[in-house]
Design an enzyme around this catalytic site. Structure first.
Site, PDB file in Angstrom:
ATOM      1  N   CYS A 139     -47.531   4.001   6.867  1.00  0.00           N
ATOM      2  CA  CYS A 139     -47.058   4.627   5.632  1.00  0.00           C
ATOM      3  C   CYS A 139     -47.524   6.086   5.583  1.00  0.00           C
ATOM      4  CB  CYS A 139     -47.598   3.845   4.442  1.00  0.00           C
ATOM      5  SG  CYS A 139     -47.299   4.673   2.873  1.00  0.00           S
ATOM      6  N   LYS A 147       5.699   9.018  -7.483  1.00  0.00           N
ATOM      7  CA  LYS A 147       6.716   7.957  -7.381  1.00  0.00           C
ATOM      8  C   LYS A 147       8.040   8.492  -7.911  1.00  0.00           C
ATOM      9  CE  LYS A 147       3.141   4.543  -8.401  1.00  0.00           C
ATOM     10  NZ  LYS A 147       2.464   3.808  -9.474  1.00  0.00           N
ATOM     11  N   LYS A 193      -4.623   8.845  -8.223  1.00  0.00           N
ATOM     12  CA  LYS A 193      -4.895   7.696  -7.360  1.00  0.00           C
ATOM     13  C   LYS A 193      -6.350   7.309  -7.609  1.00  0.00           C
ATOM     14  CE  LYS A 193      -4.262   5.730  -2.831  1.00  0.00           C
ATOM     15  NZ  LYS A 193      -5.531   5.108  -2.562  1.00  0.00           N
ATOM     16  N   LYS A 205      -3.296  12.889  -0.869  1.00  0.00           N
ATOM     17  CA  LYS A 205      -4.761  12.790  -0.934  1.00  0.00           C
ATOM     18  C   LYS A 205      -5.399  14.152  -1.202  1.00  0.00           C
ATOM     19  CE  LYS A 205      -6.578   9.160  -0.014  1.00  0.00           C
ATOM     20  NZ  LYS A 205      -6.731   8.334   1.139  1.00  0.00           N
ATOM     21  N   SER A 253       0.846  -1.186   0.000  1.00  0.00           N
ATOM     22  CA  SER A 253       0.000   0.000   0.000  1.00  0.00           C
ATOM     23  C   SER A 253       0.885   1.241   0.000  1.00  0.00           C
ATOM     24  CB  SER A 253      -0.956  -0.019   1.182  1.00  0.00           C
ATOM     25  OG  SER A 253      -0.215  -0.150   2.356  1.00  0.00           O
TER      26      SER A 253
END
Ligand code: IVH
Length: 684
Positions: free
Chosen positions: A425, A307, A125, A331, A87
């Site tokens: 109802c 990365k 992501k 994020k 992860s």
């Protein structure tokens, strides 16, 4: 031409069609640049299907006709990931992202590598489900879920149905060895919305978000169900690479940018905007830009994955417990807002389900003003501890229906009050019922006006009886003026009656009466769908129509018999049986028939029907002269029944090549085992 020459010609054509169709699929799903129309694609597809039917030995595993194959599975096998699926650590904001860059440079500096600016790749992501795809000698051999990172589930049959996943890598000649591609399976926003709409129309619960929908769809035991869900795939990396082919050398050792371009050239989509940025300033700018682009993407993303581009530096940085030091997920802020929950109202759907809806003080969430949000059901309100008058957090994900996430308990004044779910109802006062084991509370009254309103809209809708001009507004108008009192009374409405309603002219009144009358001859499957039975969508309705062939036969079905029908699950069987056992529902159907509704019968040749009447067949293995589907069709055409599992009630188990466990089961139950030839003889 000699027989051999013909065979060679057919083989060449099959190969050519497979490769053309796969190429068109790639252009459509990966490049988003189709060069032929859907109709042209279908024509080529049908030509291939016809050739494969005549020459089953020529069916190739990369043929697009083979995306759905085989029967439902009993469960998934587990798969061990030779390289664990890790992860990512999260950075929640710009500061944390800048800290990541600092940590990277500090770590490398200790290793003797001094860098002012690190080269990073950036990509979205995806908010879906991680999968690993193993290709053996160019062919898709296995698809597995991430699971706990070390072991996942074998979902090969399901991933084969995803059109954005190539069955064969784009490389000629094929790539020898093992190549594992990793990425994310997801739902696009618009298809997710359509799926939920369809589920609500069928009286099923909707998925909370596209990720749950993708995960649920990928883990279906019946690949045919997965095939109905329009899933997509984006590749973000590679796993095991074992190949001497120089063309794959880049996959394992080249800088990430080049490796991912190689992945792309093998037939996969990679993240839009995948590129290199240099240094922290460009990195932060890319993060901000990506967050701005988020809303306009056709699928959900919840961050930017960063990365390190250089594989050598990646190796130096290595891993922590479960995540690499050379990557991070930056994020995005969730699209949330806080507002006041002013009230909770109850909506009654077609199947009588009572849904609590939050009435919110209007608030902007991610660019859209929200004033209503679903609260799903009573359990959900209690679980979240939501009170009327609370300040609540509202979250919107893309085009998804907004949801109330949680109350802000710190801002309570003491004037908030608990929501009491009605015991009757709100539309008709009937006492509501909660089915044991279900979260949904229903109004059982078949004459409930809210149900009637939604039922009429459903009855007239395009996939049902297709009555043009009878939409929600018209239905509301008819009900308001008591022009209709139940579904059958639609057929009593006259043009004179319509003309007396506000805003109805001569022509539109006449037109509507004509459209209503025309609907009397719709085919049986549409009629069954139009009845609005819970869990019965268009597909199930057509299975039932094919099986019953007439309304009369449909009305005779028992739960037991329904369970025997392949493609009908126990939940659906129960719901159809409940419908057929209800006096009120039966009355509506008979009244419709009395009003002249005559669903077109499915024509059968009676000389054939009696041939296998009363016999139940179970098929196993592959057949030489026909597909399983064709064999099933033939048996049904001749009046026999086809079941998916062997019991002592089974008359025959028909065994083809490489039979499964059903053969054992036949022996266990002492059921007669026959060959394909025997079956053909029975049909002759
Ligand atoms: S790379 C070693 N790239 O995020 C790094 N993951 O928290 C492996 N994900 O399970 C993951 N989009 O399902 C990577 N562009 C992307 C991604 C991505 C989504 C998911 C993935 C993984 C989780 C990691």
């Amino acid at each position: 031409m000699t027989k051999d020459q013909i065979n060679v010609a057919v083989q060449t054509r099959v190969k050519q069609l497979v490769s053309q169709l796969n190429e068109h699929s790639y252009r459509y799903y990966v490049l988003s640049q189709p060069t032929i129309s859907d109709a042209q694609y279908d024509e080529l597809f049908r030509e291939l299907q016809a050739l494969e039917n005549q020459h089953p030995d020529l069916i190739r595993s990369d043929s697009p006709t083979q995306r759905v194959g085989g029967a439902p599975l009993g469960g998934f096998k587990t798969v061990r990931h030779r390289i664990p699926m890790l992860s990512l650590d999260n950075a929640m904001n710009e500061t944390e992202l800048a800290e990541f860059d600092e940590q990277v440079r500090r770590f490398l500096s200790k290793e003797g590598v001094e860098l002012d600016e690190v080269e990073y790749t950036v990509e979205f992501k995806f908010d879906g489900v991680a999968v690993s795809l193993a290709y053996e000698n160019g062919m898709l051999a296995q698809g597995a879920t991430r699971g706990d990172g070390s072991t996942g589930e074998d979902v090969t049959a399901n991933v084969r149905t995803i059109k954005a996943i190539p069955l064969k890598l784009r490389a000629d000649p094929e790539l020898l060895g093992t190549i594992e591609i990793r990425g994310e399976v997801l739902f696009r926003k618009k298809e997710f919305d359509a799926l939920n709409e369809e589920r609500v129309a069928r009286g099923e619960e909707s998925f909370a978000n596209p990720r749950n929908a993708a995960s649920g769809s990928l883990r279906q035991l019946d690949p045919r169900e997965t095939a109905r869900r329009p899933l997509w795939f984006f590749a973000y990396g590679v796993g095991v690479i074992e190949s001497d082919d120089p063309r794959v050398a880049t996959l394992a050792s080249a800088p990430l940018l080049e490796a991912m371009h190689s992945v792309e050239s093998l037939g996969f989509s990679i993240s839009p905007g995948f590129r290199i940025v240099k240094g922290v300033r460009q990195l932060i700018a890319a993060y901000k830009k990506a967050e701005d682009e988020r809303e306009s993407l056709p699928f959900e993303v919840d961050g930017l994955v960063v990365k390190i581009n250089d594989v050598k530096l990646q190796e130096r940085l290595g891993f922590r417990q479960r995540s690499p030091r050379w990557a991070i997920a930056a994020k995005f802020k969730p699209v949330e807002a806080v507002t006041v929950l002013e009230d909770i109202i109850i909506q009654v759907g077609r199947t009588g389900a009572l849904t609590p809806v939050a009435c919110l003080r209007p608030v902007r969430v991610g660019g859209v003003v929200v004033s209503r949000a679903t609260l799903h059901n009573q359990d959900e309100i209690e679980r979240k501890g939501i009170l009327i008058g609370d300040s609540v957090v509202v979250r919107r994900q893309g085009d998804v229906i907004p949801a109330v996430v949680a109350p802000v308990t710190a801002s309570r004044s003491g004037h908030e009050r608990k929501f009491v779910f009605p015991t009757s109802c709100p539309e008709c006062d009937a006492l509501v019922e909660r089915v044991p084991g279900e979260a949904v509370i229903r109004c059982p009254n078949a004459n409930c006006p809210a149900k009637l309103y939604n039922r009429l809209i459903h009855y007239a809708s395009r996939d049902a009886m297709d009555i043009e001009g009878l939409g929600d507004k018209m239905v509301a108008l008819l009900l308001e003026h008591d022009a209709v009192t139940d579904v059958p009374s639609l057929y009593d409405v006259t043009a004179e009656r319509l003309r007396a309603l506000p805003r109805m002219g001569e022509l539109s009144s006449q037109n509507l009466v004509t459209r209503i009358a025309e609907s009397k001859q719709r085919p049986l499957d549409r009629f069954i769908f139009a009845l609005g039975i819970r869990h019965v969508g268009t597909k199930t309705a057509s299975v039932l129509a094919r099986y019953c062939k007439s309304v009369e036969r449909f009305l005779e079905l028992s739960e037991e018999e329904l369970c025997e029908i392949e493609e009908i699950g126990p939940e659906t069987a129960r719901s159809v049986a409940e419908f057929l056992n209800s006096d009120q529902e039966r009355y509506i159907v008979t009244e419709l028939l009395r009003h002249g509704v005559q669903p077109a019968q499915i024509v059968v040749d009676s000389s054939k029907v009696s041939r296998l009447a009363g016999q139940t067949f179970v098929l196993t293995g592959t057949f030489a002269s026909m597909s399983r589907k064709d064999a099933e069709g033939k048996i049904e055409e001749f009046g026999g029944k086809v079941s998916s599992s062997v019991s002592k009630k089974t008359s025959f188990v028909v065994v083809g090549d490489s039979p499964g466990s059903k053969l054992e089961a036949a022996k266990k139950h002492g059921v007669a085992v026959i060959s394909e030839e025997d079956l053909l003889a029975m049909l002759r």
